[in-house]
Design a protein around this motif. Sequence first.
Motif, PDB file in Angstrom:
ATOM      1  N   THR A  87       0.861  -1.187   0.000  1.00  0.00           N
ATOM      2  CA  THR A  87       0.000   0.000   0.000  1.00  0.00           C
ATOM      3  C   THR A  87       0.899   1.239   0.000  1.00  0.00           C
ATOM      4  N   PRO A  88       0.790   2.083  -1.021  1.00  0.00           N
ATOM      5  CA  PRO A  88       1.717   3.213  -1.143  1.00  0.00           C
ATOM      6  C   PRO A  88       1.571   4.232  -0.017  1.00  0.00           C
ATOM      7  N   ASP A  89       2.684   4.701   0.471  1.00  0.00           N
ATOM      8  CA  ASP A  89       2.724   5.818   1.417  1.00  0.00           C
ATOM      9  C   ASP A  89       2.928   7.088   0.602  1.00  0.00           C
ATOM     10  N   PRO A  90       2.028   8.075   0.700  1.00  0.00           N
ATOM     11  CA  PRO A  90       2.148   9.294  -0.107  1.00  0.00           C
ATOM     12  C   PRO A  90       3.482  10.003   0.051  1.00  0.00           C
ATOM     13  N   ALA A  91       4.175   9.766   1.149  1.00  0.00           N
ATOM     14  CA  ALA A  91       5.467  10.423   1.354  1.00  0.00           C
ATOM     15  C   ALA A  91       6.466  10.052   0.267  1.00  0.00           C
ATOM     16  N   TYR A  92       6.253   8.874  -0.362  1.00  0.00           N
ATOM     17  CA  TYR A  92       7.189   8.413  -1.386  1.00  0.00           C
ATOM     18  C   TYR A  92       6.704   8.689  -2.805  1.00  0.00           C
ATOM     19  N   ASP A  93       5.641   9.467  -2.965  1.00  0.00           N
ATOM     20  CA  ASP A  93       5.110   9.753  -4.296  1.00  0.00           C
ATOM     21  C   ASP A  93       6.147  10.378  -5.232  1.00  0.00           C
ATOM     22  N   PRO A  94       6.933  11.361  -4.787  1.00  0.00           N
ATOM     23  CA  PRO A  94       7.947  11.933  -5.694  1.00  0.00           C
ATOM     24  C   PRO A  94       8.971  10.895  -6.154  1.00  0.00           C
ATOM     25  N   LEU A  95       9.391  10.025  -5.253  1.00  0.00           N
ATOM     26  CA  LEU A  95      10.353   8.991  -5.629  1.00  0.00           C
ATOM     27  C   LEU A  95       9.726   8.011  -6.604  1.00  0.00           C
ATOM     28  N   ARG A  96       8.474   7.638  -6.365  1.00  0.00           N
ATOM     29  CA  ARG A  96       7.802   6.721  -7.278  1.00  0.00           C
ATOM     30  C   ARG A  96       7.700   7.333  -8.676  1.00  0.00           C
ATOM     31  N   ALA A  97       7.387   8.597  -8.757  1.00  0.00           N
ATOM     32  CA  ALA A  97       7.266   9.270 -10.049  1.00  0.00           C
ATOM     33  C   ALA A  97       8.603   9.262 -10.787  1.00  0.00           C
ATOM     34  N   GLU A  98       9.672   9.488 -10.050  1.00  0.00           N
ATOM     35  CA  GLU A  98      11.002   9.473 -10.665  1.00  0.00           C
ATOM     36  C   GLU A  98      11.361   8.078 -11.148  1.00  0.00           C
ATOM     37  N   LEU A  99      11.017   7.068 -10.359  1.00  0.00           N
ATOM     38  CA  LEU A  99      11.305   5.686 -10.756  1.00  0.00           C
ATOM     39  C   LEU A  99      10.511   5.299 -11.999  1.00  0.00           C
TER      40      LEU A  99
END
Length: 280
Positions: free
Chosen positions: A196-208
């Motif tokens: 379940t995604p943690d919104p805190a990592y949204d920028p990193l996910r977008a970069e990945l």
Amino acid sequence: MRTSSRVWFVTGASRGLGRAFTEAALAAGDRVVGASRDVSPLDDLAAAHPERLLALPLDVTDRQAVFAAVDAAVERFGRLDVVVNNAGALFTGMVEEFGEAEARAQLEVNFFGALWVSQAVLPRLRAQGAGHIVQISSIAALGGFPSTGLYSASKFALEGMSEALAAEAAAFGVKVSIVQPGGYWTDLYTSSTATTPDPAYDPLRAELEKQWAEGSVDSEPRLAAEALMALVDSDDPPLRLLLGSMVYDLAFDISRNRMATWAGWESVSRGAEKAVPAPR
């Protein structure tokens, strides 16, 4: 060097790399025990090679079932020559996001499954004085990468165990090789399980996601199967084999970076050791 028909035991044989390995072994005239949770995708191969392919339903996380499957394989074909621990699963997510059940499930398949198979086949191979265990690892065992930390952990564990296994089995004439593939067109990613995604990592996910979209190029599983055949046909197979130019270059880059870091901290490392008598 290959001299006669061999008997293979391949886990995760019904799809992806496992299917390609099974097809290559059958094409070479060998006999194969193809083990998988769902063996129905092997129906066509079983029909084409009824005397040389035994499809066995198997959950590699069930240790008792693994030992029973190995017994059945030997009962059918009389021996084992090449054991390929290919069954695996991919759980993606940031390390912080993993719950206990998800973390344990990742290790159960990728590490413990291979451990149980290795334990089950080794007495047979020792008694024969020959055999080759091939552990299918991953590019993820070269280092930890964002969103695949627990997958990397499972493959690091597999490789640590396998290095020890290779040293232990060598005295009995049993060979162990670790294969580190790059990307192949299998359903590993499409069948992966995500946390379940943690919104805190949204920028990193977008970069990945951007990196994957721009630089992800996979290969046909057939090429991995050809490399595996070269490996098991060798009289002196290596402990490790990289599959693919990208993973080959990455392995050297990571190794150089580690060596440079160790060298930069050499004085601290050496200063942390000074032999003294055992404390009373």
